[in-house]
Design a protein around this motif. Structure first.
Motif, short mmCIF file in Angstrom:
data_model
loop_
_atom_site.label_atom_id
_atom_site.label_comp_id
_atom_site.label_asym_id
_atom_site.label_seq_id
_atom_site.Cartn_x
_atom_site.Cartn_y
_atom_site.Cartn_z
N ALA A 169 -0.19 -2.70 18.53
CA ALA A 169 0.73 -1.50 18.81
C ALA A 169 0.11 -0.06 18.17
N MET A 170 -1.03 -0.20 17.36
CA MET A 170 -1.40 0.91 16.80
C MET A 170 -2.17 1.89 17.97
N HIS A 171 -2.28 1.35 19.36
CA HIS A 171 -2.65 2.30 20.29
C HIS A 171 -1.39 3.06 20.86
N ASP A 172 -0.28 2.59 20.28
CA ASP A 172 1.08 3.32 20.85
C ASP A 172 0.94 4.72 20.30
N ASN A 188 2.70 -7.42 3.43
CA ASN A 188 1.95 -7.47 2.32
C ASN A 188 1.10 -8.72 2.31
N ASP A 189 0.47 -9.14 3.37
CA ASP A 189 -0.51 -10.20 3.52
C ASP A 189 -1.99 -9.89 3.75
N PRO A 190 -2.77 -10.51 3.16
CA PRO A 190 -4.30 -10.17 3.40
C PRO A 190 -4.72 -9.80 4.76
N ALA A 191 -3.96 -10.34 5.81
CA ALA A 191 -4.38 -10.13 7.02
C ALA A 191 -4.07 -8.66 7.32
N ALA A 192 -2.68 -8.28 6.66
CA ALA A 192 -1.89 -6.92 7.15
C ALA A 192 -2.79 -5.71 6.29
N ILE A 193 -3.36 -6.11 5.20
CA ILE A 193 -4.34 -5.40 4.54
C ILE A 193 -5.44 -4.94 5.17
N ASN A 194 -6.06 -6.08 5.61
CA ASN A 194 -7.48 -5.97 6.54
C ASN A 194 -7.04 -5.13 7.82
N LEU A 196 -4.89 -2.87 8.21
CA LEU A 196 -4.81 -1.37 7.86
C LEU A 196 -6.16 -0.75 7.63
N ILE A 197 -7.09 -1.53 7.00
CA ILE A 197 -8.41 -0.99 6.68
C ILE A 197 -9.10 -0.74 7.97
N LYS A 198 -8.94 -1.71 8.82
CA LYS A 198 -9.67 -1.35 10.07
C LYS A 198 -9.15 -0.27 11.17
N LYS A 222 -9.72 -4.87 -3.25
CA LYS A 222 -10.67 -4.87 -2.24
C LYS A 222 -10.83 -3.84 -1.40
N THR A 223 -9.75 -2.85 -1.53
CA THR A 223 -9.75 -1.66 -0.54
C THR A 223 -10.41 -0.59 -1.24
N ILE A 224 -10.87 -0.49 -2.34
CA ILE A 224 -11.45 0.47 -3.07
C ILE A 224 -12.59 0.90 -2.75
N PRO A 225 -13.76 -0.14 -2.12
CA PRO A 225 -14.94 0.59 -1.41
C PRO A 225 -14.74 1.34 -0.32
N MET A 226 -13.93 0.99 0.32
CA MET A 226 -13.64 1.44 1.76
C MET A 226 -13.02 2.96 1.53
#
Length: 643
Positions: A169-172, A188-194, A196-198, A222-226
């Motif tokens: 839905a991010m293309h909406d 707040n799940d690893p999949a959700a965090i990944n 958001l990063i993408k 783990k989001t710090i480098p990005m």
């Protein structure tokens, strides 16, 4: 008719034909009986203009629940009456999980408003079936507001399995994208965090800002480098948000663990973020600089603090002060203390106060002699807090040359904490004769804090003074030092011509606790003192002693002419649970003022026992409802004590 007396037929008849009060009672009865055949009538009564009937119908439907209730409520969602719609929605949010399949066809109906309502309700139905239906609505519904509500509801459910649909839905439209980001953050799940990063590099500036905010709140390291990689080639607003997120994730000392180059790079952006219009970003930047700031940063932070109104923006101002203090004392702070700008001086002094560092003290002592009253007071208070024996000459100068009472009190507070410094006893004792009463009081406390045998002897001598104020201060100090060692002077003070001295003498025995009982023969004449404050002090002391020997005296005090003396005696007897006082307390109820009556009720509740219980029960029909409630509470207290 009570609810329990209804049978099913009577409930249905009352719901259909009764008056409002009968309908209301029947609706409650239908709910308590879980009477499914009443559902159509209850749904109809939701439309009633009578609030009591509507509330009862709502209660009944919530209690009965089930698919039939859902079927009955669904048509109400199409009502033109907004309150009716809202009640139906609220009930369905609670019971909708009982029949999700009933609501499913409405998601494919032509009415977009109804589809919005259903997507809202499904967000409260903690079921994987709800998540599937919402995911389908999010991706396929032609109405943007339905898709938006579907995203919000998926966030409410927070099932990890919804991450895939949310990412698609991010293309909406941007309106939906914001709801998607918030939903992914709530999952707040690893999949959700990944996810958001993408999505960050693919999103608009506004949505990217929302993603960065979400990543900061989630706090996944783990989001710090990005986030670091994203600092380049973005606009200033987004960069500041990224900086805030980095500080949120790497809070406290973790920032100082970054590589030197990373610290240098981040520090530049933190300094830049100080100019942001968002106070939260400014505070985050200050928190980051607290960990990795330098002298250059101190300069920028002090410039910011100078612009802040501490009354209007207290959190931002405090964050600035703490950041300066965390970086530490340096040339920028020293220059500020030497400046003529009183605001800058105050900022520097407040920061120095948090540093736990003696280095600034010489500068603060120097500025004391050239600044205005408020800064002068702040300076001497700060040196008093951090000073040692090395600072005695400064405080002697303050005592000799300053006429400001607040500054003198700070100096005396300093001397009162310097047990190891020579000659401080002479300094503080001399101020007992100061013209300001509050300075005298501070000098007295300083003398007591020093707890010096020499000062004890001086107070004994001063007790012989013709000045009542000096005698009173002496008795107070001697009582704080040691009643036992100074018993001769303190017991003599019980007979002093000045009532304030007699009161202070009685209060001195409170420092002994129960051990004061041995001095009762000397104390008891004060129960009949002409001054009520002396009698009050003695009653308080007797209550503190609390032994059987003092109880008859407390009971005698119930006859005192002063109401507050009687009240204190009542409270003391209640605290000590004296059963012998119950008859007298009960007798007093007849002619007592309301304030005394309430104190007696409370005391009887504490004392307990059969007699007190009976007296309190007899007050259940008192004409004053407040007294009724107080008596009922006291009865409950006695009952609880017995359990």
């Amino acid at each position: 008719m009570e609810n329990s007396s209804y049978n099913d037929v009577e409930i249905l008849d009352a719901l259909e034909n009764g008056d409002n009060e009968t309908i209301r009672s029947a609706a409650f009865a239908a709910g308590d009986a879980c009477l499914e055949t009443a559902i159509p009538l209850l749904c109809e009564r939701i439309k009633s203009e009578n609030i009591g009937v509507q509330e009862a119908a709502e209660y009944g439907l919530r209690k009965i629940r089930g698919p039939q209730a859902i079927n009955g409520l669904m048509p109400l969602l199409a009502s033109d009456d907004a309150p009716v719609r809202n009640v139906a929605m609220d009930i369905l949010r609670e019971i909708g999980v009982d029949g999700i399949e009933i609501m499913q066809p409405y998601l494919r109906g032509e009415d977009p408003d109804l589809r919005i309502f259903i997507t809202d309700i499904l967000g409260y139905c903690a079921s994987h079936q709800s998540a599937l239906l919402l995911g389908e609505a999010l991706l396929k519904d032609p109405e943007v507001n339905v898709r938006y509500q579907a995203a919000v509801s998926l966030g409410n459910l927070a099932f990890p399995e919804s991450v895939g649909a949310l990412c698609q839905a991010m293309h909406d439209e941007e309106w939906v994208q914001f709801a998607v980001v918030e939903a992914l953050a709530r999952i707040n799940d690893p999949a959700a965090i990944n996810a958001l990063i993408k999505l960050l590099p693919l999103s608009s500036v506004l949505v990217s800002s929302a993603i960065v905010d979400a990543l900061g709140e989630l706090g996944d390291i783990k989001t710090i480098p990005m986030l670091f990689n994203s600092l380049e080639n973005v606009n200033v607003v987004l960069r500041h948000k990224i900086v805030k997120a980095i500080v949120q994730i790497l809070s406290g000392r973790s920032l100082s663990l970054l590589a030197t180059k990373s610290q240098d790079r981040l520090r530049c952006y933190l300094l830049e973020a100080l100019s942001d219009n968002d106070e939260e970003i400014q505070i985050a930047a200050l928190q980051g600089l607290s960990a990795i700031g330098t002298t250059e940063a101190t300069n920028d932070i002090m410039s910011l603090a100078h612009q802040i109104d501490p009354d209007r923006n207290p959190d931002l101002y405090e964050a600035a002060i703490r950041a300066i203090a965390s970086i530490g004392y340096n040339s920028v702070v020293k220059d500020a203390l030497r400046s003529d700008d009183e605001i800058m001086i105050m900022i520097a002094m407040e920061a120095c106060q948090l540093m736990d560092d003696r280095a600034p003290l010489e500068e603060i002592k120097n500025l004391f002699w050239r600044v205005g009253r408020d800064l002068k007071r702040a300076a001497v208070a700060e040196v008093a807090q951090m000073g040692t024996c090395d600072d005695v000459p400064f405080f002697l100068s303050v005592i000799d040359e300053c006429n400001d009472a607040e500054a003198l009190k700070s100096a005396l507070a300093f001397f009162g904490n310097q047990h190891a410094c020579p000659d401080v006893e002479d300094v503080v004792f001399s101020q007992l004769d100061h013209k300001y009463v509050d300075v005298k009081e501070m000098a007295l406390e300083a003398c007591i804090n020093l707890h010096s045998p020499m000062l004890n002897e001086r107070f004994r001598e001063r007790f012989k003074s013709d000045d009542a104020m000096q005698r009173m201060m002496s008795v107070y100090a001697l009582g704080r030092y040691s009643v036992t060692e100074n018993i001769s002077e303190i017991t003599d003070a019980l007979e002093d011509a000045d009532s304030s001295i007699r009161r202070v003498a009685v209060e001195a025995f409170q420092n002994m606790g129960g051990a004061a009982e041995r001095y009762l023969p000397r104390l008891m004449p004060r129960l009949y003192d002409e001054d009520k404050d002396v009698r009050l002090a003695l009653v308080d002391l007797l209550g503190q002693i609390g032994t059987s020997a003092v109880m008859p005296h407390l009971i005698s005090a119930l006859r005192d002419e002063n109401e507050w003396v009687r009240i204190r005696a009542i409270e003391a007897l209640g605290t000590n649970k004296n059963l012998e006082a119950v008859p007298k307390l009960s007798e007093m109820l007849e002619n007592a003022s309301p304030m005394v009556v309430f104190r007696i009720i409370e005391a009887l509740g504490r004392i307990g026992g059969n007699v007190a219980f009976s007296v309190l029960l007899s007050m259940a029909d008192n004409e004053d409802p407040e007294i009724q409630r107080a008596a009922a509470d006291a009865v409950s207290a006695i009952q609880a004590e017995q359990e």
